[in-house]
Design a protein around this motif. Structure first.
Motif, PDB file in Angstrom:
ATOM      1  N   GLY A 610       0.834  -1.178  -0.117  1.00 53.46           N
ATOM      2  CA  GLY A 610       0.014   0.063   0.079  1.00 53.46           C
ATOM      3  C   GLY A 610       0.793   1.299  -0.142  1.00 53.46           C
ATOM      4  O   GLY A 610       0.236   2.456   0.042  1.00 53.46           O
ATOM      5  N   ALA A 611       2.162   1.154   0.038  1.00 54.80           N
ATOM      6  CA  ALA A 611       3.209   2.335  -0.166  1.00 54.80           C
ATOM      7  C   ALA A 611       2.960   3.185  -1.309  1.00 54.80           C
ATOM      8  O   ALA A 611       2.597   2.555  -2.147  1.00 54.80           O
ATOM      9  CB  ALA A 611       4.596   1.947   0.091  1.00 54.80           C
ATOM     10  N   THR A 612       3.225   4.645  -1.074  1.00 50.09           N
ATOM     11  CA  THR A 612       3.006   5.577  -2.089  1.00 50.09           C
ATOM     12  C   THR A 612       3.877   4.809  -3.452  1.00 50.09           C
ATOM     13  O   THR A 612       5.258   5.025  -3.133  1.00 50.09           O
ATOM     14  CB  THR A 612       3.236   6.751  -1.834  1.00 50.09           C
ATOM     15  N   PRO A 613       3.663   4.797  -4.632  1.00 46.48           N
ATOM     16  CA  PRO A 613       4.473   4.637  -5.438  1.00 46.48           C
ATOM     17  C   PRO A 613       5.711   5.653  -5.623  1.00 46.48           C
ATOM     18  O   PRO A 613       5.553   6.818  -5.117  1.00 46.48           O
ATOM     19  CB  PRO A 613       3.519   4.823  -6.992  1.00 46.48           C
ATOM     20  N   LYS A 614       6.654   5.231  -6.224  1.00 44.31           N
ATOM     21  CA  LYS A 614       8.133   6.093  -6.321  1.00 44.31           C
ATOM     22  C   LYS A 614       7.694   7.120  -7.150  1.00 44.31           C
ATOM     23  O   LYS A 614       8.340   8.082  -6.877  1.00 44.31           O
ATOM     24  CB  LYS A 614       9.334   5.100  -6.797  1.00 44.31           C
ATOM     25  N   GLN A 615       7.175   7.087  -8.004  1.00 47.68           N
ATOM     26  CA  GLN A 615       6.791   8.177  -8.960  1.00 47.68           C
ATOM     27  C   GLN A 615       5.981   9.421  -8.307  1.00 47.68           C
ATOM     28  O   GLN A 615       5.650  10.296  -9.082  1.00 47.68           O
ATOM     29  CB  GLN A 615       6.364   7.833 -10.680  1.00 47.68           C
ATOM     30  N   GLY A 616       5.373   9.146  -7.202  1.00 50.02           N
ATOM     31  CA  GLY A 616       4.366  10.018  -6.532  1.00 50.02           C
ATOM     32  C   GLY A 616       2.917   9.225  -6.726  1.00 50.02           C
ATOM     33  O   GLY A 616       2.701   8.389  -7.508  1.00 50.02           O
ATOM     34  N   GLY A 617       2.068   9.823  -5.925  1.00 51.89           N
ATOM     35  CA  GLY A 617       0.967   9.337  -5.649  1.00 51.89           C
ATOM     36  C   GLY A 617      -0.333   9.919  -6.494  1.00 51.89           C
ATOM     37  O   GLY A 617      -0.184  10.943  -7.264  1.00 51.89           O
ATOM     38  N   PHE A 618      -1.509   9.514  -6.244  1.00 52.64           N
ATOM     39  CA  PHE A 618      -2.806  10.143  -6.903  1.00 52.64           C
ATOM     40  C   PHE A 618      -3.587  10.847  -5.654  1.00 52.64           C
ATOM     41  O   PHE A 618      -3.443  10.454  -4.686  1.00 52.64           O
ATOM     42  CB  PHE A 618      -3.858   9.095  -7.266  1.00 52.64           C
ATOM     43  N   PRO A 641     -15.451   8.926   2.097  1.00 55.94           N
ATOM     44  CA  PRO A 641     -15.500   7.515   1.361  1.00 55.94           C
ATOM     45  C   PRO A 641     -15.302   7.281  -0.127  1.00 55.94           C
ATOM     46  O   PRO A 641     -15.277   6.183  -0.609  1.00 55.94           O
ATOM     47  CB  PRO A 641     -17.078   7.255   1.557  1.00 55.94           C
ATOM     48  N   ALA A 642     -14.565   8.238  -0.728  1.00 57.52           N
ATOM     49  CA  ALA A 642     -14.294   8.010  -2.056  1.00 57.52           C
ATOM     50  C   ALA A 642     -13.469   6.854  -2.350  1.00 57.52           C
ATOM     51  O   ALA A 642     -12.380   6.473  -1.780  1.00 57.52           O
ATOM     52  CB  ALA A 642     -13.980   9.276  -2.601  1.00 57.52           C
ATOM     53  N   GLN A 643     -13.628   6.166  -3.555  1.00 56.83           N
ATOM     54  CA  GLN A 643     -12.727   5.187  -4.338  1.00 56.83           C
ATOM     55  C   GLN A 643     -12.672   5.576  -5.609  1.00 56.83           C
ATOM     56  O   GLN A 643     -13.561   5.723  -6.337  1.00 56.83           O
ATOM     57  CB  GLN A 643     -13.350   3.912  -3.855  1.00 56.83           C
ATOM     58  N   VAL A 644     -11.334   4.969  -6.133  1.00 60.74           N
ATOM     59  CA  VAL A 644     -11.183   5.215  -7.617  1.00 60.74           C
ATOM     60  C   VAL A 644     -10.340   3.854  -8.067  1.00 60.74           C
ATOM     61  O   VAL A 644      -9.502   3.489  -7.346  1.00 60.74           O
ATOM     62  CB  VAL A 644     -10.311   6.300  -7.873  1.00 60.74           C
ATOM     63  N   SER A 645     -11.037   3.471  -9.362  1.00 59.24           N
ATOM     64  CA  SER A 645     -10.079   2.354  -9.784  1.00 59.24           C
ATOM     65  C   SER A 645      -8.945   2.526 -10.185  1.00 59.24           C
ATOM     66  O   SER A 645      -8.584   3.831 -10.748  1.00 59.24           O
ATOM     67  CB  SER A 645     -10.866   1.747 -10.911  1.00 59.24           C
ATOM     68  N   ARG A 646      -7.832   1.910 -10.184  1.00 58.92           N
ATOM     69  CA  ARG A 646      -6.348   2.125 -10.368  1.00 58.92           C
ATOM     70  C   ARG A 646      -6.453   2.311 -12.131  1.00 58.92           C
ATOM     71  O   ARG A 646      -5.606   2.969 -12.616  1.00 58.92           O
ATOM     72  CB  ARG A 646      -5.495   0.994 -10.208  1.00 58.92           C
ATOM     73  N   ALA A 647      -7.296   1.422 -12.789  1.00 61.83           N
ATOM     74  CA  ALA A 647      -7.177   1.409 -14.100  1.00 61.83           C
ATOM     75  C   ALA A 647      -7.779   2.939 -14.766  1.00 61.83           C
ATOM     76  O   ALA A 647      -7.086   3.379 -15.591  1.00 61.83           O
ATOM     77  CB  ALA A 647      -8.072   0.513 -14.762  1.00 61.83           C
ATOM     78  N   HIS A 648      -8.680   3.550 -13.947  1.00 63.89           N
ATOM     79  CA  HIS A 648      -8.930   4.613 -14.482  1.00 63.89           C
ATOM     80  C   HIS A 648      -7.974   5.709 -14.274  1.00 63.89           C
ATOM     81  O   HIS A 648      -7.618   6.706 -15.038  1.00 63.89           O
ATOM     82  CB  HIS A 648     -10.419   5.171 -13.704  1.00 63.89           C
ATOM     83  N   LEU A 650      -4.699   5.227 -13.996  1.00 60.60           N
ATOM     84  CA  LEU A 650      -3.736   4.985 -14.886  1.00 60.60           C
ATOM     85  C   LEU A 650      -3.840   5.411 -16.167  1.00 60.60           C
ATOM     86  O   LEU A 650      -2.887   6.028 -16.840  1.00 60.60           O
ATOM     87  CB  LEU A 650      -3.098   3.662 -15.056  1.00 60.60           C
ATOM     88  N   GLY A 651      -5.101   5.239 -16.958  1.00 63.28           N
ATOM     89  CA  GLY A 651      -5.514   5.876 -18.099  1.00 63.28           C
ATOM     90  C   GLY A 651      -5.344   7.411 -18.125  1.00 63.28           C
ATOM     91  O   GLY A 651      -4.920   8.047 -19.030  1.00 63.28           O
ATOM     92  N   GLN A 652      -5.739   7.921 -17.148  1.00 63.63           N
ATOM     93  CA  GLN A 652      -5.845   9.398 -17.274  1.00 63.63           C
ATOM     94  C   GLN A 652      -4.288   9.956 -17.207  1.00 63.63           C
ATOM     95  O   GLN A 652      -3.873  10.729 -17.690  1.00 63.63           O
ATOM     96  CB  GLN A 652      -6.468  10.017 -15.898  1.00 63.63           C
ATOM     97  N   LEU A 653      -3.445   9.190 -16.466  1.00 69.07           N
ATOM     98  CA  LEU A 653      -2.004   9.574 -16.414  1.00 69.07           C
ATOM     99  C   LEU A 653      -1.478   9.275 -17.725  1.00 69.07           C
ATOM    100  O   LEU A 653      -0.733  10.132 -18.049  1.00 69.07           O
ATOM    101  CB  LEU A 653      -1.321   8.522 -15.187  1.00 69.07           C
ATOM    102  N   GLY A 654      -1.670   8.184 -18.298  1.00 67.21           N
ATOM    103  CA  GLY A 654      -1.263   8.084 -19.550  1.00 67.21           C
ATOM    104  C   GLY A 654      -1.511   9.114 -20.632  1.00 67.21           C
ATOM    105  O   GLY A 654      -0.600   9.524 -21.365  1.00 67.21           O
ATOM    106  N   PHE A 689      -5.591  15.426  -9.910  1.00 68.19           N
ATOM    107  CA  PHE A 689      -5.420  14.060  -9.446  1.00 68.19           C
ATOM    108  C   PHE A 689      -4.130  13.680  -9.059  1.00 68.19           C
ATOM    109  O   PHE A 689      -3.944  12.404  -8.604  1.00 68.19           O
ATOM    110  CB  PHE A 689      -6.356  13.348 -10.606  1.00 68.19           C
ATOM    111  N   LEU A 690      -3.201  14.422  -9.262  1.00 69.24           N
ATOM    112  CA  LEU A 690      -1.897  13.908  -8.860  1.00 69.24           C
ATOM    113  C   LEU A 690      -1.288  14.564  -7.731  1.00 69.24           C
ATOM    114  O   LEU A 690      -1.501  15.772  -7.428  1.00 69.24           O
ATOM    115  CB  LEU A 690      -0.570  14.195 -10.177  1.00 69.24           C
ATOM    116  N   THR A 691      -0.554  13.949  -6.866  1.00 70.42           N
ATOM    117  CA  THR A 691       0.132  14.589  -5.507  1.00 70.42           C
ATOM    118  C   THR A 691       1.172  15.654  -6.030  1.00 70.42           C
ATOM    119  O   THR A 691       1.878  15.563  -7.095  1.00 70.42           O
ATOM    120  CB  THR A 691       0.811  13.653  -4.678  1.00 70.42           C
TER     121      THR A 691
END
Length: 803
Positions: A610-618, A641-648, A650-654, A689-691
């Motif tokens: 669950g650690a924050t990814p090296k490139q930074g978080g969302f 209570p918000a939740q977001v899918s990882r695929a969404h 990553l698509g936004q990031l791409g 959406f990016l830290t």
């Protein structure tokens, strides 16, 4: 690049799939000799024909038509006053000209004219000498001799200039100019003007010799280590079964201290993109610069004016001395094999050059000792450890290995006195890990080495003889028999060693256009080499050293305090600041065959997935807090209570990354206004959406800084670089190489904006960080010191933080 061309690898892969299972299983052996015996029986004539067809696709031979083409293109660039481009084109022309020809002399003479206009007078003089040695036409000599006199005057060498003028007048050519064509009459006027200058200035002082203004003491460890040449007295060698050989600190080592300075035993310049070499000269009229055009093929130092090999168009050197030494030691054998070596890759090239440098006796004795065919007495190699003798350990374990280890255990690679020498003996004893390579990889390497040896066997000079051929030495030449030669076994050993022990030699390369006020430098891989002492450093994803290069010499500096008894560690590539632990472990297993248990890996594994990814978080789309978890990601705020899918995400990031890349292309195409407009829109979207410490946020800020700098808007450029610095520091730390490079860019912006107070502060920070990693002789450190000296005489005009 390191491995053979994709076409050859694909061909060998097809051959592998056709082998019966028994043959594939047999290649799983850990004995190099057995691998070669199997490959020797499997290498077919059609394999050699296919290899030759690939090798013939490389343009590495002299081509008179290419020489004329490049010279004409150089003349066009010269007339447009694009003198840098002209020098590159003339250099390419010279590389295709045959020695002692008018074409070669004209390329050098024309290049000297370009260097004259660039005010590089010493280099101009060197090219004038080269043009004359290669038979420059007598009718054009006045022009060249006058240019020589003008260079000498510009350098303050007035007495030499006067002698050059006298020689020109006595030659009779100057008198012919007075009654000749208009261009010769112009030459006469220049000569008269130059003579007047010499008469007016009677000052007897001469300019200092070339390089005297930049001369400095040779960089090296502060105290010489007799046990490990090139290492400081703060370093000691130890060994134990779990870590193998490794280096420790014998006393507390301060950050920035030089621990090891070592010249490569062998190095080979990386060819870079081979597409240019595989095409005709008509596609390279732009004078594109490849690594082989920038750096000497022997010492790897940067080249201003290349000296081409006399036999091929590929190898280039910084001087006639390097050219001659390379020819004597190895290039005489390599020159006819240019296309084959480029096809088989850098590792095969390094392996061949290694045995050529080592010599027949050393290679033969060591290989035969491993095979068990000679006694230790017969295998004795002059100036090296007798291969059969028991190796000695050295240093009291209580002092040099406080963490324990087998006391008195022999350390491989040490000689009878317990010294570890940077010699072929130590290179030979680097581990090849034969048993850990896949059978298919060993088949590829074995087939490639045998094909290369058969090409060498066609050469009357192979194997090279130090003192006249003998029947015994001649028998070592590779022949078309199932019995592989000792040369082939040694080369296969070195190719497999390189998989784990090759050191990428890097250099800083400027990105951007010539004349940019703010230059961005990036680390590029220049060459591949073997450094026996540096190879002793074990890996850590959080190293306590930095490795840098000047030419073919490697420098290891302490990047933080190393306590007495602590292991000295180097990063093999997978760094905690650039990759997560899973990616690092995968890379280390695939290339180096081990799992990393360094402190960084242990800490990261303890934190869990669950650690924050090296490139930074969302960021949460609702409350902007950090998202965490795997999939879906949940808001870190307990009240949200918000939740977001990882695929969404990553698509936004791409999508965002693609638009940032488009903006970068606009910048490189000088469409700055459009690039700024797109980058500002990307930044607004990224903030949603990016830290703030995400690597893409830093990239956007860096691009914006570059864009405003190109417009001369220094306040805005500085503001965006400050934002970029925050991201880089969060990613890599306040004393990292990356922060040093970013501080250097900010220093340039503040310097150009005359923000004296802040510029001096940033310069001092950048100088401290870069000196820590590269030493005080580093090019960027020297430039920072020059900027600081200039600013000491300029009143402060602060650059405000413009939005």
């Amino acid at each position: 690049m390191d491995l053979p061309l994709e076409e050859w690898r694909a061909h060998v892969h097809r051959r592998w799939r056709q082998l019966p299972p028994s043959a594939q299983t047999a290649l799983g052996t850990s004995a190099l000799r057995e691998v070669l015996l199997h490959c020797s029986s499997l290498l077919q004539p059609e394999d050699e024909v296919f290899l030759k067809r690939l090798a013939d696709g490389f343009s590495v031979e002299k081509d008179p038509d290419a020489c004329l083409l490049y010279k004409e293109e150089g003349n066009k660039a010269f007339l447009k006053k694009a003198y840098q481009a002209a020098t590159r084109l003339y250099s390419k022309g010279a590389s295709h000209a045959r020695p002692n020809t008018q074409e070669m002399s004209l390329c050098f003479a024309n290049r000297s004219a370009a260097f004259f206009h660039l005010a590089q007078y010493e280099t101009c003089l060197e090219d004038i000498g080269r043009a004359q040695r290669h038979g420059y036409p007598e009718r054009l000599q006045p022009k060249l001799m006058l240019r020589k006199a003008e260079c000498l005057m510009a350098l303050g060498r007035r007495q030499e200039a006067a002698l050059a003028i006298r020689d020109l007048e006595q030659s009779g050519a100057a008198q012919q100019a007075s009654t000749g064509a208009p261009d010769l009459q112009a030459l006469q006027r220049r000569l008269s003007h130059l003579k007047a200058r010499v008469r007016e200035d009677k000052a007897p002082t001469e300019a200092p010799p070339l390089g005297a203004a930049h001369a400095s003491e040779e960089v090296g460890p502060r105290a010489k280590n007799e046990r490990i040449p090139g290492a400081s007295l703060s370093v000691s060698l130890c060994s134990d079964p779990s870590r193998g050989r490794y280096l420790i600190a014998t006393e507390d080592v301060l950050p920035g201290e030089l621990l090891v300075k070592e010249e490569a035993f062998v190095s080979v310049l990386n060819p870079g993109e081979t597409v240019g070499l595989r095409c005709g000269p008509e596609v390279q009229q732009d004078g594109r610069v490849a690594p082989g055009d920038r750096h000497c093929h022997r010492c790897l130092k940067p080249i201003v004016a290349t000296v081409p090999c006399q036999g091929c168009s590929y190898a280039k050197y910084c001087s006639e001395q390097c050219q001659q030494l390379a020819w004597e030691h190895y290039h005489r054998m390599e020159c006819p094999l240019g296309g084959t070596l480029l096809t088989l890759g850098v590792f095969c090239h390094v392996a061949l050059r290694t045995v050529l440098l080592a010599g027949l006796q050393a290679v033969s004795n060591l290989v035969k000792t491993v095979q068990g065919t000679v006694s230790s007495e017969a295998a004795s190699v002059p100036d090296e450890q007798p291969p059969g003798q028991k190796l000695n350990t050295w240093a009291d374990p209580a002092e040099s290995n406080p963490r324990g280890g087998a006391s008195g255990a022999p350390i491989p690679g040490c000689d009878r006195d317990g010294s570890y020498q940077s010699s072929y003996y130590t290179v030979f004893h680097l581990l090849p890990h034969t048993e850990k390579h896949s059978p298919e990889h060993k088949f590829l390497c074995g087939l490639s080495i045998l094909a290369l040896c058969r090409k060498l066997g066609d050469d009357d000079d192979w194997p090279p003889q130090a003192q006249g051929p003998s029947a015994q030495e001649a028998a070592l030449a590779t022949e078309r028999t199932p019995e592989p030669s000792v040369w082939a076994e040694a080369m296969l050993r070195h190719v497999l060693q390189l998989h784990c022990n090759a050191q990428g030699v890097t250099a800083l390369q400027e990105a951007g256009s010539e004349g940019d006020l703010v230059t961005e430098r990036r680390q590029v891989r220049l060459a591949t080499g073997l450094f026996p002492t540096i190879s002793l450093l074990n890996h850590s994803c959080r190293p306590n050293t930095s490795l840098s290069f000047r030419g073919s010499v490697g420098f290891v500096y302490a990047s933080r305090l190393i306590a007495r008894g602590q292991e000295i560690l180097h990063c093999y590539g997978p760094h905690e600041g650039r990759m997560d632990v899973a990616t690092r472990q995968q890379k280390l297993r695939s290339q180096y065959f081990f799992d990393c248990h360094c402190q960084a890996c242990q800490e990261e594994e303890a934190h869990g997935a669950g650690a924050t990814p090296k490139q930074g978080g969302f960021r949460c789309p609702t409350c902007k807090a950090t998202l965490q978890g795997l999939d879906p990601l949940g808001c870190s705020s307990r009240s949200c209570p918000a939740q977001v899918s990882r695929a969404h995400l990553l698509g936004q990031l791409g999508d965002l990354q693609q638009r940032v890349e488009t903006a970068g292309e606009l910048l490189r195409g000088d469409r700055t206004a459009l690039a700024i407009q797109l980058l500002l829109a990307c930044r607004r979207e990224a903030e949603d959406f990016l830290t703030s410490e995400h690597v893409l946020m830093g990239e956007i800020e860096d691009h914006l800084a570059q864009a405003y700098a190109s417009l001369g808007d220094w306040p805005r450029s500085a503001a965006h670089l400050r934002n970029s610095l925050q991201v880089v520091e969060a990613q890599h730390g306040p004393a990292s190489v990356e922060i040093g490079h970013e501080l250097f860019k900010l220093a340039q912006v503040l310097f150009n904006g005359f923000a004296v107070t802040e510029a001096v502060s940033v310069i001092e920070k950048a100088e401290k960080v870069l000196s820590l990693h590269f030493g005080p002789e580093n090019e960027q450190v020297q430039e920072l010191q020059q900027m600081k000296a200039c600013l000491s005489e300029v009143p402060s005009l602060p650059v405000g933080p413009t939005a």
